[in-house]
Design a protein around this motif. Structure first.
Motif, PDB file in Angstrom:
ATOM      1  N   ASN A  32      34.993  38.988  37.231  1.00 43.25           N
ATOM      2  CA  ASN A  32      35.850  38.080  37.993  1.00 43.25           C
ATOM      3  C   ASN A  32      35.387  37.884  39.430  1.00 43.25           C
ATOM      4  N   VAL A  33      34.161  38.314  39.751  1.00 34.04           N
ATOM      5  CA  VAL A  33      33.741  38.282  41.159  1.00 34.04           C
ATOM      6  C   VAL A  33      33.705  36.847  41.689  1.00 34.04           C
ATOM      7  N   GLY A  34      33.457  35.896  40.796  1.00 34.71           N
ATOM      8  CA  GLY A  34      33.373  34.493  41.210  1.00 34.71           C
ATOM      9  C   GLY A  34      34.678  33.935  41.729  1.00 34.71           C
ATOM     10  N   SER A  35      35.806  34.558  41.376  1.00 32.10           N
ATOM     11  CA  SER A  35      37.065  33.978  41.840  1.00 32.10           C
ATOM     12  C   SER A  35      37.875  34.935  42.712  1.00 32.10           C
ATOM     13  N   ASN A  36      37.247  36.045  43.132  1.00 29.83           N
ATOM     14  CA  ASN A  36      37.969  36.978  43.999  1.00 29.83           C
ATOM     15  C   ASN A  36      37.621  36.762  45.473  1.00 29.83           C
ATOM     16  N   HIS A  37      38.065  35.621  46.004  1.00 29.74           N
ATOM     17  CA  HIS A  37      37.766  35.335  47.404  1.00 29.74           C
ATOM     18  C   HIS A  37      38.970  35.657  48.288  1.00 29.74           C
ATOM     19  N   TYR A  70      30.277  45.520  44.744  1.00 32.41           N
ATOM     20  CA  TYR A  70      30.915  44.585  43.817  1.00 32.41           C
ATOM     21  C   TYR A  70      30.578  43.156  44.222  1.00 32.41           C
ATOM     22  N   PHE A  71      30.682  42.873  45.503  1.00 30.63           N
ATOM     23  CA  PHE A  71      30.478  41.493  45.939  1.00 30.63           C
ATOM     24  C   PHE A  71      29.010  41.066  45.900  1.00 30.63           C
ATOM     25  N   GLU A  72      28.097  42.055  45.714  1.00 30.76           N
ATOM     26  CA  GLU A  72      26.690  41.706  45.491  1.00 30.76           C
ATOM     27  C   GLU A  72      26.548  40.828  44.249  1.00 30.76           C
ATOM     28  N   GLY A  73      27.457  41.004  43.312  1.00 32.91           N
ATOM     29  CA  GLY A  73      27.395  40.246  42.065  1.00 32.91           C
ATOM     30  C   GLY A  73      27.579  38.747  42.265  1.00 32.91           C
ATOM     31  N   LEU A  74      28.187  38.401  43.397  1.00 32.45           N
ATOM     32  CA  LEU A  74      28.462  36.994  43.695  1.00 32.45           C
ATOM     33  C   LEU A  74      27.180  36.157  43.725  1.00 32.45           C
ATOM     34  N   GLU A 105      32.023  37.250  26.129  1.00 35.49           N
ATOM     35  CA  GLU A 105      33.408  37.351  25.642  1.00 35.49           C
ATOM     36  C   GLU A 105      34.432  37.023  26.724  1.00 35.49           C
ATOM     37  N   GLN A 106      34.076  37.307  27.993  1.00 37.02           N
ATOM     38  CA  GLN A 106      35.028  37.051  29.071  1.00 37.02           C
ATOM     39  C   GLN A 106      35.061  35.571  29.426  1.00 37.02           C
ATOM     40  N   GLN A 107      36.024  35.230  30.288  1.00 40.92           N
ATOM     41  CA  GLN A 107      36.202  33.817  30.640  1.00 40.92           C
ATOM     42  C   GLN A 107      35.282  33.384  31.779  1.00 40.92           C
ATOM     43  N   SER A 108      34.576  34.324  32.397  1.00 43.29           N
ATOM     44  CA  SER A 108      33.652  33.965  33.470  1.00 43.29           C
ATOM     45  C   SER A 108      32.526  34.990  33.529  1.00 43.29           C
ATOM     46  N   ALA A 109      31.495  34.649  34.291  1.00 46.39           N
ATOM     47  CA  ALA A 109      30.329  35.531  34.360  1.00 46.39           C
ATOM     48  C   ALA A 109      30.618  36.750  35.225  1.00 46.39           C
ATOM     49  N   GLY A 110      29.861  37.803  35.002  1.00 47.25           N
ATOM     50  CA  GLY A 110      29.990  39.004  35.839  1.00 47.25           C
ATOM     51  C   GLY A 110      29.866  40.294  35.054  1.00 47.25           C
ATOM     52  N   GLY A 111      30.227  40.248  33.777  1.00 48.78           N
ATOM     53  CA  GLY A 111      30.253  41.493  33.011  1.00 48.78           C
ATOM     54  C   GLY A 111      31.393  42.359  33.503  1.00 48.78           C
ATOM     55  N   GLN A 112      31.405  43.608  33.112  1.00 50.17           N
ATOM     56  CA  GLN A 112      32.498  44.477  33.566  1.00 50.17           C
ATOM     57  C   GLN A 112      32.318  44.847  35.030  1.00 50.17           C
ATOM     58  N   ILE A 113      31.066  45.051  35.460  1.00 46.53           N
ATOM     59  CA  ILE A 113      30.845  45.546  36.826  1.00 46.53           C
ATOM     60  C   ILE A 113      31.166  44.482  37.874  1.00 46.53           C
ATOM     61  N   TYR A 114      30.762  43.247  37.606  1.00 48.06           N
ATOM     62  CA  TYR A 114      31.067  42.161  38.556  1.00 48.06           C
ATOM     63  C   TYR A 114      32.183  41.288  37.999  1.00 48.06           C
TER      64      TYR A 114
END
Lengths: 106, 340, 459
Positions: free
Chosen positions: C45-50, C60-64, C34-43
């Protein structure tokens, strides 16, 4: 009357978009959901229920449906599941939605 | 008076109801049913007020007439034939209007171009079906009756010297002087034990309900109606699939297509939920009001259109069971008709 | 011909891990979220939080790693999609931007995760009361930091959000915790087993030490939560501890009472579920591979019972092994052997759950609200109405729903089902699984109608 947001003012440096909320100009950051943008903008309720009770976003993950808002003429849109876009026209809802928002484009 | 009710998850036609108080087309093939339905719709307004007095709940009766919409010419013609038959059975006491698509859109410009015509009967109406159910339950309690839930009866037998003894699946025994079997789809199992021959069958109807709308739909139809709380209910399908009350993708989409054809402005309204519910049909589809010849004091009552017929069930039917003077003649609905 | 060997619903840790391993094994995978990127609730937006949001923490950043591995894989990711129905023959019906599509697969993995447990108290519907998870989502997705908030409730997430807020420079004004000495006592018997997950325990202790050091006030054994809106839009949040009644004025009450499995899809499929006493929620019944009674449908991650991210990753990969076995790509032995490492990880991660479930067991007043507390937020129905209806004739959840309209709004019971179960159970009724009908999220009539034209809609 517009009340200050319940959240700390954000630093700049992120690309922003301009939208309107009930006709007032509202700035949001790219990547915000509509619900997040409204929470960042003010502490006011984002809608009133059929019984007139004030509500704002609650769960932010598409579960509770309390963040419903009119987006570009379409009522009852889940604000937390909709990303902001330049020029979006948002309206807070008062009570139940009307029968016809915009016609579905299919 | 005690109502023995089943389990929470049992098949309950009352929870899938469309809430119509409807005369149009009823009993075209069976004059007694046309007359019974006519009597019922006439009594609804009085019934609704007395029910409100007893239960404190307003069932939101709106009996200002209803449409049948058609998107198929042949079906439109066929239905007019049924209405004419019904008209004759009722000795011309009820009139129907027949409108072409053009006439209809002059009256209601919001109706879509795919609608080829409509029929209208001014006596038709609707109530809030779930509140109606709740108000009947409340009324029973307020009048001193008891409703016992989770009391699925597995066996019933006549007791020597009069009366009946019922045992539930959990082993409880209940005795009563008289028993009325009106267990919907559960009736078939108990009917033979009381000497009845009627075997009911299930017919699935599927429905959609939309999010609530602030303004009112401009009309009522047998397939699209707005509940007084605001949601729009869409339904009217029939399927013989046994005891399966699932909603199906094909029918959900078909109902949505029907709704949008009739009223294109509904396209943007969201469906909150679809569901299936099982109608309870007797072998010929008409009500059965019958007394057991074998076991006096046992009655079988089963019908479809329980909302429409409700005013008769709270008064006339009771008089009939009590054998009171002025009780209606219900012979046409005796199960003897199935043995001919 | 199906569109994929495997359709996975949910791109959180379980879904991502499963998608990656299935794809590596050569399976054709579609991943819907449902979200616009991978990660689920726990991770999320992790892909774009640099941008140095280090306050979110290492975990949290383990999800990267997963997000990056997913983007390198052959998995076909469809984001911004809502699955609203699954047919028994595994045609998955999903919606994106107002258009519905149908994709078919030989296997389906439900990895729909969890939602926060609905935590009703008087005033929980007011603007300014949100969940702690919501505040965290706002940090992750929008860099929004709660100002002078009160964190209220119980559970590890409450502490994590507190620490994140402190590190971000916006500490909460108080943490109001509902767990009692009795909870701690009950939990203590699970402590030896929890030691298997000593790293996680240590992490928790570290969070608590950090909060203590920060000087944020903590109240424990708190009860009788109430939020009242002041004229200026702020909230007065009151509660009682053993000694006295407290009142805090705050713009934001962030409430949390743990998380519960999201079961709307598994229930809509008619799969078997049972009431779980320690998690106080319905859980789908699955075997040790995550397989349901429909052998082609598996459930992994929090959706099959709360276990956290690491357990989710392990269970996602274990489910894939069983599917590969069913597809004939693995022998029975290969399946069993390949699962050893993940089974160990799963065992270890789950070891702490009985301890956490007992320590942060939700208080009775939250599980079974009473008085005027709103239970159904959509239909605006209070606990007293539910209780009155129940007393009238002793009904079950389905009849409560039809008599009161609770659960009939757009959230489809996601907020009121559990409190109603709690009320029923507090009145001595057994837990009965409420049926879920489709669409599991609202879909417009126009969108449904367009689907009527498709041949794949027919059964």
């Amino acid at each position: 009357m517009k009340r200050d947001s319940r959240f700390k003012e954000r630093q700049e440096g992120v690309e922003t978009v301009q939208m309107t909320l009930d006709g007032d100009i509202m700035t949001a950051q790219i990547g915000d959901s509509v619900a997040a943008a409204i929470l960042a903008y003010s502490a006011n309720p984002s809608r009133h229920t059929a019984m007139g009770s004030p509500r704002a976003a609650y769960c932010m993950m598409g579960v509770c449906f309390d963040c419903l808002v009119e987006v570009d003429g379409r009522p009852n849109v889940q604000g937390c599941m909709t990303l902001v876009r330049e020029g979006m026209v948002l309206r807070r809802q008062n009570g139940l939605r009307p029968i016809s928002g915009v016609q579905a484009d299919d | 008076m005690t109502v023995l009710d089943g389990e929470d998850g049992d098949y309950r036609a009352s929870q899938g109801n469309f809430g119509l108080v409807w005369l149009q087309g009823k009993g075209a093939d069976y004059a007694p049913y046309a007359n019974l339905s006519y009597k019922a719709v006439q009594q609804w307004s009085h019934f609704a007020s007395s029910l409100q007095e007893i239960s404190g709940l307003d069932v939101a009766l709106d009996q200002s007439g209803g449409f049948e919409f058609f998107t198929d010419d042949a079906e439109f013609d066929e239905f007019q034939g049924l209405l004419n038959a019904q008209h004759r059975h009722l000795d011309g006491r009820v009139d129907h209007d027949v409108l072409s698509g053009h006439e209809l859109r002059k009256l209601h410009p919001e109706i879509g171009p795919k609608v080829v015509g409509a029929t209208f009967c001014g006596l038709d109406g609707h109530v809030n079906p779930l509140r109606f159910l709740h108000s009947l339950q409340t009324a029973v309690t307020n009048l001193g009756g008891k409703i016992l839930s989770e009391m699925t009866v597995s066996d019933v037998e006549a007791v020597l010297g009069g009366g009946f003894s019922m045992s539930t699946i959990t082993g409880t025994t209940i005795n009563a002087e008289r028993v009325v079997l009106c267990a919907g789809l559960g009736s078939s199992k108990l009917a033979p034990q009381l000497g009845f021959k009627t075997i009911v069958r299930a017919q699935r109807g599927e429905l959609l309900i939309t999010e609530k709308i602030g303004d009112r739909l401009p009309f009522l139809s047998s397939t699209i109606r707005q509940v007084d709380e605001g949601g729009i209910q869409i339904g009217g399908t029939k399927a013989d699939v046994g005891l399966d009350n699932s909603e199906t993708l094909e029918v959900m989409c078909g109902l949505a297509k029907h709704a949008v054809s009739v009223l294109p402005m509904l396209a943007d309204v969201r469906v909150i939920r679809a569901w299936g519910a099982l109608r309870v049909l007797s072998p010929d589809g008409y009500p059965v009001y019958t007394q057991s010849a074998e076991k006096p004091g046992a009655y079988l009552v089963t019908c479809h259109s329980g909302v429409t017929l409700a005013p008769l069930h709270t008064k006339g039917l009771v008089d009939w069971i009590e054998n009171a003077s002025g009780a209606p003649d219900l012979e046409a609905f005796d199960e003897a008709r199935f043995s001919i | 011909m199906t569109d994929a060997d495997l359709i996975i619903i949910g791109a959180g840790p379980a879904g991502m891990a499963a998608a990656i391993s299935a794809s590596e094994a050569g399976a054709k995978v579609i991943l819907l979220d449902e979200q616009q990127s991978a990660g689920g609730q726990i991770y999320r937006n992790v892909g774009s939080n640099h941008d140095g949001r280090s306050f979110l923490g290492e975990e949290y950043f383990e999800g990267l790693k997963l997000v990056e591995a997913l983007s390198r894989s052959n998995v076909k990711c469809e984001f911004g999609t809502t699955v609203w129905r699954i047919e028994d023959d595994l045609r998955v019906v999903w919606s994106r931007d107002g258009v519905s599509n149908i994709s078919s697969a030989r296997h389906v993995l439900l990895a729909t995760g969890a939602q926060e447990r609905p935590a009703p108290f008087p005033g929980w519907e007011l603007p300014g009361v949100m969940t702690a998870g919501a505040a965290q989502i706002l940090m992750k997705s929008s860099r929004l930091l709660a100002k002078d908030a009160v964190l209220a409730g119980s559970g590890p997430l409450l502490y994590l959000v507190a620490v994140q807020l402190i590190k971000a420079g916006t500490p909460p004004i108080a943490i109001v915790e509902t767990q009692t000495m009795k909870n701690a006592f009950k939990a203590s018997r699970y402590l030896p087993r929890a030691m298997l997950a000593s790293k996680m325990l240590a992490k928790g202790m570290e969070l608590l030490r950090y909060i203590r050091k920060s000087g944020v006030s903590r109240y424990t054994s708190a009860k009788d939560f109430q939020a009242v809106q002041n004229d200026d839009g702020q909230l007065t949040f009151s509660f009682r501890t053993r000694k006295r009644v407290h009142q805090l004025v705050t713009p934001l009450v962030l409430s949390h009472q743990g998380v519960v499995s999201s079961t709307h899809i598994s229930r809509s499929l008619g799969l078997a579920h049972e009431w779980n006493l320690s998690q106080q929620a319905f859980l789908p019944i699955v075997d040790k591979w995550g397989r349901t009674k429909n052998s082609r449908i598996h459930i992994a991650g929090d959706g099959a019972g709360i276990g956290g991210a690491r357990a989710a990753i392990a269970s996602g990969r274990i489910a894939v092994l069983d599917m590969l076995f069913q597809l004939g790509k693995l022998s029975d032995d290969q399946r069993n052997q390949s699962s050893t490492a993940d089974r160990a990880l799963l065992r270890q991660s789950l070891a702490i759950r009985p301890f956490l479930d007992a320590l942060y067991y939700p208080p009775k007043e939250i599980l079974a609200p009473s008085g005027e507390t709103l239970v159904c937020r959509c239909e605006e129905i209070g606990a007293s109405t539910i209780r009155q209806t129940l007393n009238q004739s002793g009904l079950g959840p389905r009849q409560i729903k039809s008599s009161t309209r609770s659960g009939m709004g757009p959230c489809q019971g996601r907020m009121c089902e559990l409190p109603i179960q709690g009320i029923l159970s507090s009145c001595g009724k057994k837990h009965l699984l409420p049926k879920v009908r489709t669409p599991i999220k609202p879909i417009s009539l126009g969108e449904l109608a367009s689907l009527a034209e498709r041949p794949s809609t027919k059964s």
